[in-house]
Scaffold this active site. Structure first.
Site, PDB file in Angstrom:
ATOM      1  N   ASP A   1       0.858  -1.189   0.000  1.00 57.47           N
ATOM      2  CA  ASP A   1       0.000   0.000   0.000  1.00 57.47           C
ATOM      3  C   ASP A   1       0.891   1.235   0.000  1.00 57.47           C
ATOM      4  OD1 ASP A   1      -1.976   2.104   0.760  1.00 57.47           O
ATOM      5  OD2 ASP A   1      -3.278   0.360   0.961  1.00 57.47           O
TER       6      ASP A   1
ATOM      7  N   ASN B   1      -5.497  -5.114  -6.258  1.00 63.81           N
ATOM      8  CA  ASN B   1      -6.642  -4.453  -5.639  1.00 63.81           C
ATOM      9  C   ASN B   1      -6.479  -2.937  -5.550  1.00 63.81           C
ATOM     10  OD1 ASN B   1      -9.038  -4.404  -3.581  1.00 63.81           O
ATOM     11  ND2 ASN B   1      -7.340  -3.446  -2.490  1.00 63.81           N
TER      12      ASN B   1
ATOM     13  N   TYR C   1     -12.397   5.825 -14.539  1.00 62.30           N
ATOM     14  CA  TYR C   1     -12.468   4.631 -13.686  1.00 62.30           C
ATOM     15  C   TYR C   1     -13.133   3.463 -14.431  1.00 62.30           C
ATOM     16  CZ  TYR C   1     -13.748   1.869  -9.520  1.00 62.30           C
ATOM     17  OH  TYR C   1     -13.911   0.869  -8.586  1.00 62.30           O
TER      18      TYR C   1
ATOM     19  N   LYS D   1     -11.483  -0.117 -15.431  1.00 66.75           N
ATOM     20  CA  LYS D   1     -12.036  -1.369 -14.925  1.00 66.75           C
ATOM     21  C   LYS D   1     -12.467  -2.293 -16.061  1.00 66.75           C
ATOM     22  CE  LYS D   1     -11.568  -0.800 -10.502  1.00 66.75           C
ATOM     23  NZ  LYS D   1     -10.550  -1.596  -9.774  1.00 66.75           N
TER      24      LYS D   1
ATOM     25  N   THR E   1     -16.405   1.088   1.344  1.00 65.48           N
ATOM     26  CA  THR E   1     -15.002   1.469   1.498  1.00 65.48           C
ATOM     27  C   THR E   1     -14.898   2.977   1.377  1.00 65.48           C
ATOM     28  OG1 THR E   1     -14.426   1.390  -0.856  1.00 65.48           O
ATOM     29  CG2 THR E   1     -14.344  -0.705   0.364  1.00 65.48           C
TER      30      THR E   1
END
Length: 292
Positions: free
Chosen positions: A37, A99, A171, A175, A205
Site C-alpha cells: 500500500d 486491488n 475509472y 475497470k 469502502t
C-alpha cells in the site's frame, strides 16, 4: 490447516478497505502475505507507510506471516520491486491479488488530462505492471522445470462491466480494461500453470463512500450482530478460494456483493443485420433503424 497453507501472496492496496480484509483472511488461512500500500489519499496523492505496516502488525500479532511494501504499482519499477520483495522475503510467489485503486471522478466534458492519466495509471497500468513481473517470474520457473500452481485475482468493477456510472469515464474505462486483461492473461498464462480471474465487488469502502450516489446505498444502519451485506470482509472469501490450489477456475469475472456471487459474461451479439452484397448507407440505416 488453512486453504492457503504454504502459499505466498501479494495483495496490493492492502492497507485499507477490501485489500486489508484480503490480507487478513489470507494470513488466517496460512499464507505469507506481502501487504502493499502506497498509503495515499483517495485521489492517489501523498504516501504513508502506516496503513501497510499496521496491517502487517495485526497479522503478526495474530501469529501470521507478513511484510509491508510501499512500492508504487503504477510504475514498472515499483511493480518489479514488489515481486522481488516477495521472492526475497518468502522465497517464492504463488498468488497476486491486484486491488489497489484511486478515484478522480469527473464528467467527460470537464475531465483534465491528469485526472484521466492518474486513474488509468493506478488501476489499469497498476494491474498490468504487477501481472507482467509476476508472469515473467512464473514463466522462468516453469521453463526451469518447476511445477507452478499460481493464481492471479484482479479487481474490476460494476462501473465498466455491467453498470456504467456517470462521472467515472476514467475509472470505468480502467475497470473494463482490467476485465479484458484478465481474459487475455488467463489465455496466455495457463501454459505456465497460472490461473487468472477477476472480481467486480461492491462494498463499503472509503472509495465507494466517495462515489456520487453510492453513499445512499450504504446509509441503512445494521444492528449489531446482524449480517452487513456491504462489509468489505464479505468479498475476501471468494478471493481466497480463487487463490487456493483447490480452485481450477480461470478466465472468469465474478460480481460479488454481500451474500451474492454472480459469474459475468462480456460483450455478446444482441442483433445482427446482413446483406448479400456491398453495404450502402441507406441499407444500413433501414436495417439498423428498424425497431430502434
Amino acid at each position: 490447516m488453512g486453504i492457503l497453507d504454504g502459499r505466498v501472496a501479494i495483495v496490493t492496496g492492502a492497507g485499507r478497505g477490501i485489500g486489508r480484509e484480503h490480507a487478513l483472511l489470507f494470513a488466517r488461512e496460512g499464507a505469507g502475505v506481502v501487504v502493499n500500500d502506497l498509503g495515499g489519499a483517495n485521489d492517489g496523492s501523498g504516501s504513508d507507510v502506516d496503513p501497510a505496516q499496521q496491517v502487517v502488525d495485526e497479522i503478526i500479532a495474530a501469529g501470521g506471516k507478513a511484510v509491508a511494501n510501499t512500492d508504487n504499482v503504477a510504475t514498472w519499477d515499483g511493480a518489479e520491486g514488489l515481486v522481488a520483495q516477495s521472492i526475497s522475503e518468502f522465497g517464492r510467489l504463488d498468488v497476486l491479488v491486484n486491488n489497489a485503486g484511486i478515484l478522480r471522478d469527473a464528467f467527460i466534458a470537464g475531465i483534465t488530462e491528469s485526472q484521466w492519466d492518474a486513474v488509468i495509471a493506478v488501476h489499469l497500468k497498476g494491474h498490468a505492471a504487477t501481472l507482467h513481473h509476476a508472469a515473467a517470474y512464473w514463466k522462468a520457473q516453469s521453463k526451469a522445470g518447476v511445477a507452478i500452481d499460481a493464481a492471479v485475482i484482479n479487481t474490476a468493477s460494476a462501473s465498466g462491466t455491467f453498470k456504467p456510472n456517470a462521472g467515472q469515464g476514467n475509472y470505468g474505462a480502467a475497470k473494463a480494461g482490467i476485465a479484458a486483461l484478465t481474459l487475455v492473461a488467463a489465455d496466455e498464462l495457463e501454459r505456465y500453470g497460472v490461473r487468472v480471474n477477476a472480481i467486480a465487488p461492491i462494498a463499503r469502502t472509503r472509495l465507494t463512500l466517495a462515489t456520487p450516489g453510492m453513499s445512499a446505498l450504504f446509509a441503512a444502519e445494521i444492528p449489531e450482530g446482524e449480517f452487513d451485506p456491504f462489509d468489505p470482509s464479505n468479498i475476501s472469501p471468494l478471493v481466497a478460494y480463487l487463490a487456493s490450489t483447490d480452485c481450477k477456475l480461470t478466465g472468469k469475472v465474478f460480481a460479488v456483493q454481500g451474500g451474492g456471487i454472480s459469474e459475468l459474461a462480456g460483450w455478446h451479439d444482441v442483433k445482427t443485420i446482413e446483406t448479400d452484397g456491398p453495404w450502402t448507407v441507406s441499407e444500413i440505416a433501414d436495417k439498423l433503424g428498424a425497431g430502434a
